[in-house]
Design an enzyme around this catalytic site. Structure first.
Site, mmCIF file in Angstrom:
data_model
loop_
_atom_site.group_PDB
_atom_site.id
_atom_site.type_symbol
_atom_site.label_atom_id
_atom_site.label_comp_id
_atom_site.label_asym_id
_atom_site.label_seq_id
_atom_site.Cartn_x
_atom_site.Cartn_y
_atom_site.Cartn_z
ATOM 1 N N CYS A 43 -9.058 32.427 29.626
ATOM 2 C CA CYS A 43 -9.408 31.568 30.023
ATOM 3 C C CYS A 43 -8.410 31.043 31.407
ATOM 4 C CB CYS A 43 -9.064 30.378 28.778
ATOM 5 S SG CYS A 43 -9.381 28.487 29.456
ATOM 6 N N CYS A 48 -11.871 30.671 32.836
ATOM 7 C CA CYS A 48 -12.272 29.011 33.181
ATOM 8 C C CYS A 48 -11.537 28.433 33.865
ATOM 9 C CB CYS A 48 -11.976 28.397 31.497
ATOM 10 S SG CYS A 48 -12.584 29.145 30.400
ATOM 11 N N LYS A 51 -11.869 30.101 37.618
ATOM 12 C CA LYS A 51 -13.412 29.689 38.135
ATOM 13 C C LYS A 51 -13.547 28.417 38.472
ATOM 14 C CE LYS A 51 -15.745 28.125 35.348
ATOM 15 N NZ LYS A 51 -16.633 28.768 34.340
ATOM 16 N N TYR A 180 -24.083 32.925 32.004
ATOM 17 C CA TYR A 180 -22.948 32.123 32.625
ATOM 18 C C TYR A 180 -22.329 32.766 33.619
ATOM 19 C CZ TYR A 180 -22.934 29.337 28.261
ATOM 20 O OH TYR A 180 -23.320 28.722 27.003
ATOM 21 N N GLU A 184 -22.654 31.175 37.533
ATOM 22 C CA GLU A 184 -21.509 30.400 38.192
ATOM 23 C C GLU A 184 -21.103 30.909 39.254
ATOM 24 O OE1 GLU A 184 -19.954 28.250 33.915
ATOM 25 O OE2 GLU A 184 -18.734 29.987 34.818
ATOM 26 N N HIS A 439 -25.186 0.410 34.988
ATOM 27 C CA HIS A 439 -25.870 0.805 36.230
ATOM 28 C C HIS A 439 -24.802 0.505 37.441
ATOM 29 C CE1 HIS A 439 -29.507 0.330 38.577
ATOM 30 N NE2 HIS A 439 -28.933 -0.632 39.278
ATOM 31 N N GLU A 444 -27.461 6.568 32.610
ATOM 32 C CA GLU A 444 -27.887 5.192 32.050
ATOM 33 C C GLU A 444 -29.532 5.813 31.696
ATOM 34 O OE1 GLU A 444 -29.032 1.853 34.744
ATOM 35 O OE2 GLU A 444 -28.494 3.322 36.398
#
Ligand code: NDP
Length: 462
Positions: A43, A48, A51, A180, A184, A439, A444
């Site tokens: 990681c 992670c 990356k 993945y 990516e 908003h 939303e």
């Protein structure tokens, strides 16, 4: 009572291993942790974190293009691979240092070496030949990228481990895989200006994801000039020139590129660990078999993280580590909770998912209500982007419980992290309906889509 050198010995200094070692040592246990490469594991060192930093670098090109519609004129845009890679390396080194400090502060002993089991309570520290005994052992050795060794010339290909070490940016890259890592890096390299071709053995990327998300990603890649060739694999790679590789494909064509990246899954690191010396069983994929407490076939030895292949995700390894510490040292046997693991694919835009896809939900429930919002995000009105955002909610009609949420669009990963809290609390569609919208946001739409887009009854859309 036998005497052991350590109460706990952890093999592997990645996210899960470090967490278990540190927490146990902070409780006053005598802990040792062995790491053969760099503290932080996949990681932090080559997954992670680097990356995501690369993803941030890559996203700027889109921001520069979008800014024109908002009145900006930007001149002389240039990306320096070496500047970025050097900055990234500095940051990874800093994080590695933090890992080291946190372990040292906990008074766990760091052994910078490979460690192998020589019997159920003894590990050998390979660099020093030292033999160390421990009452309990945790195996957290992670996984490594699979390089298809059967393909001729596979040694010429790189994996995700090598991307962050490339001295120069490839002008063109062929990526094999449709999961993945492939998607990516396809997004990342494309954003940085590299010409990208994906070769995927299946029909459509990410087969385990909701069909509507899968369609979005294919459309988006086509729009972004990321080429993809499906139902195809690499059959051979040869060195064409000093700088170019020639890749033969199973569809009979060939492609010349600067680099070939294999992103075809990750294999648990269980080879040559001495597992047989401790009678630890693995499954047919080479992953260590564990029970619901992460206990291996030996009662006092636990395994966690990618080496178990339960879910190859950092937060899962960390959660497992915390559960093992509870079980071992707090007289509180605790099973990891794998329900509703959120996940994101950091493409551009992102994919964020929690819970069941429509295809999975149909297998489980007879009656479903599906809420979909597919819209042009506000920013696109001036930026000129034609990409839309998709939000899809899958609701079990009888109980009105939300069983899956799928988002394709900017900020999807951040949204999904928070939606997961609501789903863990058992949120019903009415809870979302009663929530005041904020908003103007994309999120939303999740609380203002009141009518089902369609219903599914006994597997049939009505
Ligand atoms: P994935 O399992 O996601 O994808 C592997 C891909 O390779 C699939 O498309 C698969 O095809 C294909 N494939 C497998 N074997 C072969 C083969 N022999 N020849 C050709 N193609 C093949 O693995 P990744 O390597 O992308 O990532 C590993 C794991 O790491 C992920 O599953 C995920 O858990 C984790 N990860 C998570 C990230 C995140 O959270 N954002 C980022 C990166 C990794 P098919 O679809 O047909 O099976």
């Amino acid at each position: 009572m036998s005497y052991y050198d350590f109460d706990l010995f952890v093999i592997g200094g990645g996210s899960g291993g470090v967490r278990a070692a540190r927490v146990a040592a902070n409780m006053g246990k005598r802990v040792g942790i062995a790491e053969e490469y760099r503290l932080g594991g996949t990681c932090v060192i080559r997954g992670c974190v680097p990356k995501k930093l690369m993803m941030y670098a890559s996203e700027f090109s889109e921001h520069f293009t979008a800014s024109k519609g908002f009145g900006w004129t930007i001149k002389d845009i240039e990306f320096s691979w070496s500047t970025f890679i050097n900055a990234q390396k500095k940051e990874i080194k800093r994080l590695e240092g933090l890992y080291r400090t946190s372990i040292a502060n906990s008074h766990a002993k760091i052994l910078e070496s490979r460690a192998e089991l020589i019997d159920p309570h003894t590990v050998k520290i390979i660099n020093t030949n030292e033999k160390i005994t421990a009452k309990n052992i945790i195996i957290a050795t992670g996984a490594s990228p699979n390089k298809n060794e059967y393909v001729k010339g596979s040694e010429l290909c790189i994996t995700s481990n090598d991307v962050f070490e490339l001295e120069k940016q490839p002008q063109s890259i062929l990526i094999e895989g449709g999961g993945y890592i492939a998607l990516e890096f396809a997004s990342i390299f494309s954003g940085l200006g590299t010409e990208v071709t994906i070769v995927y053995r299946g029909n459509e990327f990410l087969p385990q994801f909701d069909q509507s998300i899968r369609q979005e990603i294919s459309n988006s890649f086509a729009h972004r000039n990321i080429k993809f060739i499906t139902q195809t694999t690499i059959t051979e790679v040869t060195q064409a020139t000093n700088n170019e590789l020639e890749v033969q494909l199973s569809n009979g064509t060939s492609v010349k590129v600067d680099q070939v990246l294999c992103a075809i899954g990750r294999v648990p690191n269980t080879k040559n660990l001495g597992l047989e010396n401790a009678n630890i069983e693995c499954d047919y994929k080479g992953a260590i078999k564990v029970d619901k407490y992460c206990r291996t076939s030996q009662d006092h030895i636990f395994a966690l993280g990618d080496v178990t292949n339960i879910a190859q995700l950092t937060p899962v390894a960390i959660h497992q580590a915390m559960c093992v510490v509870e079980t071992l040292y707090k007289d509180n046997p605790t099973c990891p909770d794998y329900e509703l693991i959120p996940t994101a694919v950091f493409t551009q835009p992102e994919i964020g998912v929690v819970g069941l896809s429509e295809e999975q939900a149909v297998q489980k429930y007879k009656e479903l209500d599906i809420y979909r919002a597919h819209f042009r995000p506000m920013k696109a009105t001036l930026s000129g982007s034609i990409e839309k955002t998709l939000m899809k909610m899958i609701v079990h009609a009888e109980t009105q419980r939300i069983v899956g949420v799928h988002i394709w669009g900017g900020g999807a990963a951040e949204m999904i992290q928070l939606i997961t809290i609501a789903l863990k609390m058992g949120a019903k569609k009415s809870d979302f309906d009663q929530t005041m919208a904020l908003h103007p946001t994309s999120a939303e739409e999740l609380v203002t889509t009141y009518t089902p887009s369609y219903k599914i009854r006994e597997g049939v859309i009505i």
